[in-house]
Design a protein around this motif. Structure first.
Motif, PDB file in Angstrom:
ATOM      1  N   GLN A   8      10.395  -6.600  15.901  1.00 51.13           N
ATOM      2  CA  GLN A   8      11.767  -6.401  16.360  1.00 51.13           C
ATOM      3  C   GLN A   8      11.682  -4.938  17.283  1.00 51.13           C
ATOM      4  N   LEU A   9      10.890  -3.900  16.717  1.00 52.57           N
ATOM      5  CA  LEU A   9      10.900  -2.566  17.139  1.00 52.57           C
ATOM      6  C   LEU A   9      10.200  -2.489  18.506  1.00 52.57           C
ATOM      7  N   GLY A  10       9.040  -3.311  18.517  1.00 51.33           N
ATOM      8  CA  GLY A  10       8.476  -3.429  19.730  1.00 51.33           C
ATOM      9  C   GLY A  10       9.004  -3.898  20.782  1.00 51.33           C
ATOM     10  N   ASN A  11      10.010  -5.056  20.557  1.00 49.32           N
ATOM     11  CA  ASN A  11      10.866  -5.830  21.605  1.00 49.32           C
ATOM     12  C   ASN A  11      11.883  -5.055  21.913  1.00 49.32           C
ATOM     13  N   LEU A  12      12.468  -4.031  21.042  1.00 48.41           N
ATOM     14  CA  LEU A  12      13.647  -3.187  21.641  1.00 48.41           C
ATOM     15  C   LEU A  12      12.973  -2.102  22.550  1.00 48.41           C
ATOM     16  N   GLU A  14      10.189  -2.433  24.410  1.00 47.75           N
ATOM     17  CA  GLU A  14       9.832  -2.997  25.641  1.00 47.75           C
ATOM     18  C   GLU A  14      11.382  -3.182  26.507  1.00 47.75           C
ATOM     19  N   SER A  15      12.173  -3.578  25.717  1.00 48.88           N
ATOM     20  CA  SER A  15      13.624  -3.819  26.599  1.00 48.88           C
ATOM     21  C   SER A  15      14.078  -2.441  27.059  1.00 48.88           C
ATOM     22  N   ILE A  16      13.992  -1.389  26.263  1.00 50.43           N
ATOM     23  CA  ILE A  16      14.517   0.006  26.646  1.00 50.43           C
ATOM     24  C   ILE A  16      13.737   0.524  28.088  1.00 50.43           C
ATOM     25  N   LYS A  17      12.295   0.178  27.932  1.00 49.87           N
ATOM     26  CA  LYS A  17      11.374   0.861  28.872  1.00 49.87           C
ATOM     27  C   LYS A  17      11.807  -0.121  30.208  1.00 49.87           C
ATOM     28  N   SER A  18      12.045  -1.449  30.007  1.00 46.27           N
ATOM     29  CA  SER A  18      12.602  -2.096  31.266  1.00 46.27           C
ATOM     30  C   SER A  18      13.851  -1.623  31.899  1.00 46.27           C
ATOM     31  N   LYS A  19      14.620  -1.508  31.116  1.00 45.42           N
ATOM     32  CA  LYS A  19      15.984  -0.793  31.362  1.00 45.42           C
ATOM     33  C   LYS A  19      16.077   0.531  32.051  1.00 45.42           C
ATOM     34  N   VAL A  20      14.917   1.289  31.580  1.00 45.83           N
ATOM     35  CA  VAL A  20      14.594   2.673  32.349  1.00 45.83           C
ATOM     36  C   VAL A  20      14.064   2.501  33.760  1.00 45.83           C
ATOM     37  N   ARG A  21      12.917   1.836  33.779  1.00 43.90           N
ATOM     38  CA  ARG A  21      12.402   1.279  35.064  1.00 43.90           C
ATOM     39  C   ARG A  21      13.313   0.866  35.922  1.00 43.90           C
ATOM     40  N   SER A  22      14.316  -0.036  35.734  1.00 46.12           N
ATOM     41  CA  SER A  22      15.345  -0.628  36.466  1.00 46.12           C
ATOM     42  C   SER A  22      16.143   0.555  37.297  1.00 46.12           C
TER      43      SER A  22
END
Length: 65
Positions: A8-12, A14-22
């Motif tokens: 769950q932490l890993g998924n969280l 990754e989702s934060i990283k993708s939002k920052v990239r966007s």
């Protein structure tokens, strides 16, 4: 239980990283849309240019006298 939390932490993360990239600006794209000037802004720009031209003309006339 710990593996599940790690997942769950890993998924969280990754989702934060993708939002920052966007959020980063894309190359080749304009960061904003250019808006047309309103009539009042156009009038203001013309009056500023006219004032500058008048000042320039008066300075030139003062120098020649």
């Amino acid at each position: 239980m710990k593996n599940r939390r790690r997942m769950q932490l890993g998924n969280l993360v990754e989702s934060i990283k993708s939002k920052v990239r966007s959020l980063k600006p894309k190359k080749g794209k304009k960061p904003y849309m250019k808006m047309d000037k309103s009539a009042s802004v156009k009038v203001e720009i013309r009056s500023r240019k006219a004032r500058k031209l008048i000042e320039k003309t008066l300075k030139a006339a003062d120098i020649s006298n």
